[in-house]
Design a protein around this motif. Structure first.
Motif, mmCIF file in Angstrom:
data_model
loop_
_atom_site.group_PDB
_atom_site.id
_atom_site.type_symbol
_atom_site.label_atom_id
_atom_site.label_comp_id
_atom_site.label_asym_id
_atom_site.label_seq_id
_atom_site.Cartn_x
_atom_site.Cartn_y
_atom_site.Cartn_z
ATOM 1 N N ALA A 76 -43.720 -56.702 27.994
ATOM 2 C CA ALA A 76 -43.383 -57.693 27.000
ATOM 3 C C ALA A 76 -43.158 -57.227 25.817
ATOM 4 O O ALA A 76 -42.028 -57.734 24.937
ATOM 5 N N HIS A 231 -33.474 -54.693 25.912
ATOM 6 C CA HIS A 231 -34.127 -56.015 26.059
ATOM 7 C C HIS A 231 -35.220 -56.053 24.602
ATOM 8 O O HIS A 231 -35.342 -57.051 24.079
ATOM 9 N N SER A 234 -33.458 -56.746 21.332
ATOM 10 C CA SER A 234 -32.971 -58.023 21.291
ATOM 11 C C SER A 234 -33.934 -58.884 20.421
ATOM 12 O O SER A 234 -35.019 -58.616 20.469
ATOM 13 N N ASN A 236 -36.251 -62.135 19.564
ATOM 14 C CA ASN A 236 -36.961 -63.154 20.176
ATOM 15 C C ASN A 236 -36.745 -64.383 19.616
ATOM 16 O O ASN A 236 -36.972 -64.656 18.621
ATOM 17 N N THR A 239 -39.697 -66.049 17.557
ATOM 18 C CA THR A 239 -40.141 -65.235 16.242
ATOM 19 C C THR A 239 -39.104 -65.023 15.548
ATOM 20 O O THR A 239 -39.372 -64.720 14.221
ATOM 21 N N TYR A 243 -38.475 -58.370 20.338
ATOM 22 C CA TYR A 243 -39.491 -58.198 21.153
ATOM 23 C C TYR A 243 -40.418 -57.286 21.071
ATOM 24 O O TYR A 243 -41.468 -57.467 21.199
ATOM 25 N N LYS A 321 -39.854 -65.482 34.508
ATOM 26 C CA LYS A 321 -39.005 -66.631 33.983
ATOM 27 C C LYS A 321 -39.659 -67.929 34.723
ATOM 28 O O LYS A 321 -39.921 -69.074 34.219
ATOM 29 N N GLY A 325 -42.702 -67.586 31.845
ATOM 30 C CA GLY A 325 -42.816 -66.668 31.031
ATOM 31 C C GLY A 325 -44.046 -65.663 31.224
ATOM 32 O O GLY A 325 -44.558 -65.058 30.405
#
Length: 616
Positions: A76, A231, A234, A236, A239, A243, A321, A325
């Protein structure tokens, strides 16, 4: 996740049955002379050597939470999850220094828990109760997290997790813990010690195969890190920030460092880790294991990489997903996606067994704390060893039932955050336990008030911390003077500051301090376990006190001196034959025979703990 993998499930069930048989058979492994003694049930007779202790401590510390939560955090957030690797690098040099001292004083004085040591060292029943209550409170959510790890595996296997019927959904978890409770009740610490061999073997095999096999199917490590980096960089949407990152950014370095340091300081204050130390046979076993156990840290680093491997598998991302999550599903999904069904079952079995071993040790450690520091101190100071053992067995069952309730009823994210709160709490016992190994400068009342201050500050600050979609208890780090810091470290500083200031004040006013029942020699002692008393002697004694050959009679401490065991058979015991003339009796202080922690009169009745005057 709705499809049940029959082959993997069959392997998991078979592994669980094998472990169950080992658990019940462990009661006959190194059988105890007196199984109804807390030293035997709760500490395995204090007889584990380097090899057994290595597996026990490894199985106790590197849990299913490690196997599930660490790679889930890497999955995560990236590099932040590697804090676990940092703190397990730091913890072993720390244990190498203080571990032998803690073992020696526990062996010399017969302590079975940190709370009992604190009560004896500082002469404060209240401080001992505070340490015991904190240990139990911090251990409960830790046990619950082992169940969360099992539940993640069962969900991916398609067992129970998707059913709308509460009983069907939770039944596999309830059965698993009922079986663990049964063989732990019977065999005590011997059961998880023996099962740890199976658990660690499965984990090592799984990790080695995964690290060598999965990257080759994904196009190599370059592709894995490339996908993970894309990822993490990228944004989030929740927030508005990235991430995470592949390396710890400057803004997060202080939080990372304090989290690793605080976790390292707290680990062996947890009752289950201290129980693993107390069960060792000799003082040098502790140092050997502190030198050898970093091998597990290497494995932990490889396990953390599972998070990046999972991120590079589209089926895993889709499954997480679909699971709302829940990143804790990432590792079981990785196994089911990349391994053949039979080996996925082996890997899943490693996680489940990796949960059962620490859960058993934690419940035993909490039961030891309760029995000696709460039950015996407050309710039954003259409780016999058999009564202590019965109470500890029942307490361990209650701990498991309570942890099961945590796991089944609480939100999974909240369960993790509650465990992080437990880390904040348990570190507040550091001054009483670890600092107390080296000095009694702190006043006992000051230590209690310092503990209260640290607990209050840590709990309030954690309550005010948001994160993960939660307004309260959402994280374990908070800003301090402009730096995001692990709350446990800040609370420890508050604790030490209050304790130091109040110690000066109390000594200035001449407030009486507690007595110290330990002695300097206790902290470097390496006593040999007392040999089991002989149950029978040859023949019925003749009139002169000598037994003819060919028959048996139990030896009595009231026998004549020439019938007493040789000194080698009474190591660490003080014996005073009641029937011997005063001129022939050995010089002793009282009429009690003390073998480690249980003072027993020659008539067999428990005696109250000797209260020694405070050292000047």
């Amino acid at each position: 996740m709705s499809h049940t993998d029959g082959v993997a499930l069959a392997v998991v069930v078979a592994s669980f049955l094998i472990v169950t048989c080992i658990g019940f058979a462990s009661a006959r492994w190194r059988p105890a002379e007196d199984p109804m003694h807390l030293n035997e049930w709760g500490l395995g007779g204090r007889g584990f050597g380097t090899f057994v202790s290595w597996f026990l401590l490894g199985g106790d510390i590197y849990t299913a939470y490690t196997f599930i939560a660490v790679p889930a955090l890497v999955y995560a957030a990236g590099a932040a999850g590697f804090y676990a690797l940092s703190y397990t690098i730091m913890v072993w040099p720390i244990v190498f220094v203080f571990g032998p001292r803690l073992w020696s004083v526990a062996r010399a004085r017969g302590y079975v828990s940190p709370g009992e040591f604190v009560r004896g060292r500082h002469g404060s029943q209240g401080l001992g109760l505070a340490v015991a209550a904190t240990g139990i409170l911090a251990t409960m959510p830790y046990i619950a997290l082992q169940l969360v790890g099992i539940e993640s595996v069962l969900t991916v296997l398609g067992v129970g997790g998707n059913s709308s019927n509460v009983l069907v959904r939770d039944l596999p978890l309830i059965i698993a813990f009922a079986v663990v409770s049964a063989y732990t009740y019977l065999a005590g610490l011997r059961a998880p010690a023996l099962i740890a061999f199976v658990k660690d073997t499965l984990i090592y095999v799984t990790v080695i195969v995964a690290i060598l096999y999965i990257p080759s199917r994904l196009g190599g490590w370059g592709h894995v890190f490339g996908v993970a980096s894309a990822h993490l960089n990228s944004v989030n949407p929740a927030t508005g920030k990235p991430y995470g990152s592949l390396v710890v950014m400057p803004a997060g370095q202080w939080a990372y460092a304090t989290l690793a340091l605080g976790s390292a300081l707290a680990l062996f204050v947890y009752p289950h880790a201290a129980t693993g130390l107390f069960a060792a046979k000799r003082r040098d076993v502790i140092r050997r294991n502190a030198a050898l156990l970093p091998a597990y840290t290497l494995v932990l680093g490889l396990i953390a990489l599972f998070g990046y491997l999972a991120r590079a598998v589209p089926e895993v991302n889709a499954g997480v997903k679909a699971g709302h999550g829940n990143a804790q599903l990432s590792v079981p999904l990785l196994f089911s996606s990349m391994f053949p069904s039979w080996f996925a079952g082996v890997a899943d079995a490693a996680i489940i067994i990796g949960a059962l071993v620490p859960a058993a040790v934690m419940s035993i450690a909490a039961a030891n704390l309760f029995t000696r520091t709460i039950y015996k101190e407050l309710f039954r100071p003259y409780a016999s060893p058999a009564e202590e053992t019965r109470v500890a067995r029942l307490a361990s069952l209650l701990m498991k039932v309570g942890a099961l309730g945590f796991a089944l009823e609480l939100n999974k994210t909240f369960s993790i955050n509650l465990q992080l709160l437990g880390g904040i709490w348990i570190l507040q016992t550091f001054p009483s336990v670890i600092v107390g190994l080296y000095t009694r400068w702190f006043h006992r009342a000051a230590l209690i008030l310092g503990w209260v201050a640290g607990m209050a500050y840590g709990t309030i600050q954690a309550y005010r911390t948001s994160g993960g979609g939660q307004a309260h208890f959402g994280g374990s780090a908070a800003p301090v003077f402009g730096h995001t810091t692990y709350i446990a470290i800040t609370a420890l500083v508050v604790n030490l500051a209050v304790s130091a200031v109040l110690t000066v004040v109390f000594r200035w006013f001449g407030l009486q301090d507690g007595y110290d029942e330990t002695r300097p020699a206790d902290y470097i002692a390496d006593p040999v376990p007392a040999a089991a008393p002989r149950r029978a002697r040859k023949a019925e004694p003749a009139a002169g006190g000598k037994a003819p050959r060919g028959s048996t009679v139990p030896w009595s401490p009231d026998a004549a001196p020439e019938e007493a065991p040789a000194p080698a058979e009474a190591v660490n015991a003080r014996q005073a034959p009641a029937a011997a003339p005063a001129a022939q009796a050995p010089a002793v202080e009282d009429d009690a025979t003390v073998v480690f922690d249980i003072p027993v009169s020659l008539a067999g009745r428990p005696q109250p703990r000797e209260r020694l005057p405070r050292r000047k």
